[in-house]
Write a protein that holds these residues in place. Structure first.
Motif, mmCIF file in Angstrom:
data_model
loop_
_atom_site.group_PDB
_atom_site.id
_atom_site.type_symbol
_atom_site.label_atom_id
_atom_site.label_comp_id
_atom_site.label_asym_id
_atom_site.label_seq_id
_atom_site.Cartn_x
_atom_site.Cartn_y
_atom_site.Cartn_z
ATOM 1 N N TYR A 1 8.548 -27.261 -19.703
ATOM 2 C CA TYR A 1 9.125 -25.937 -18.817
ATOM 3 C C TYR A 1 9.601 -24.987 -19.709
ATOM 4 O O TYR A 1 9.820 -25.045 -21.071
ATOM 5 C CB TYR A 1 10.734 -26.504 -17.993
ATOM 6 N N THR A 2 10.152 -23.784 -19.242
ATOM 7 C CA THR A 2 10.459 -22.645 -19.995
ATOM 8 C C THR A 2 12.013 -22.588 -19.869
ATOM 9 O O THR A 2 12.251 -22.321 -18.885
ATOM 10 C CB THR A 2 9.628 -21.319 -19.772
ATOM 11 N N ASN A 3 12.941 -22.626 -20.937
ATOM 12 C CA ASN A 3 14.159 -22.637 -20.884
ATOM 13 C C ASN A 3 14.775 -21.406 -20.746
ATOM 14 O O ASN A 3 13.903 -20.321 -20.781
ATOM 15 C CB ASN A 3 14.700 -23.363 -22.109
ATOM 16 N N LYS A 4 15.967 -21.130 -20.594
ATOM 17 C CA LYS A 4 16.687 -19.799 -20.364
ATOM 18 C C LYS A 4 16.484 -18.862 -21.483
ATOM 19 O O LYS A 4 16.617 -17.571 -21.150
ATOM 20 C CB LYS A 4 18.238 -19.965 -20.015
ATOM 21 N N ASP A 5 16.306 -19.436 -22.665
ATOM 22 C CA ASP A 5 15.881 -18.486 -23.801
ATOM 23 C C ASP A 5 14.482 -18.142 -23.823
ATOM 24 O O ASP A 5 14.174 -17.376 -24.706
ATOM 25 C CB ASP A 5 16.631 -19.132 -25.014
#
Length: 138
Positions: A82-86
């Motif tokens: 997944y792609t994190n908030k950063d």
């Protein structure tokens, strides 16, 4: 074939959530500390494996598993990302639990190996001196 069998101790109480909807399903997440057979100086002595249990197995985890409980887990490895908030891509590896069961008694689990019978580092029970006549073997 994708099958994994682990024996280890829960590092914390399971985190349990229920899915939304009419037929809510339990989803339990916990981490299992699994001792390594061999270790090198400076390396950790255990691996920490993330496990996910769904449905009845999730409910079992919620009801019976606690930090320090020694269990056996049978399941399959699942990877994801997944792609994190950063904005960085994070890769995950989890064991999806098909079965889990206790591998020691409740009393032993509560003592976490600190019972009255000392065990040496080689895995054998230490026998006190002077009780040779009480042993059924020599």
């Amino acid at each position: 074939m994708n099958k994994v069998i682990l024996i280890g101790r829960c590092t914390r109480d399971p985190e349990v959530r229920y899915s939304q909807g009419e037929n809510a399903t339990a989803v339990a997440r916990y981490t299992l500390a699994v001792d390594r057979q061999f270790k090198r100086d400076g390396e950790q002595s255990a691996d920490f494996i993330n496990c996910i249990a769904f449905g009845k197995r999730g409910e079992f985890a919620e009801k019976y598993l606690r930090k320090g409980t020694k269990i056996a887990v049978v399941g399959r490895i699942q990877t994801g990302s997944y792609t994190n908030k950063d904005g960085q891509k994070v890769y995950t590896t989890d064991v999806i639990v098909d079965e889990h069961e206790f591998v020691e008694s409740k009393a032993a689990s509560q003592n976490n190996g600190s019972g009255s019978t000392p065990v040496s580092t080689d895995g054998f029970t230490n026998i006190p001196d002077g009780i040779d006549e009480q042993l059924p073997f020599n």
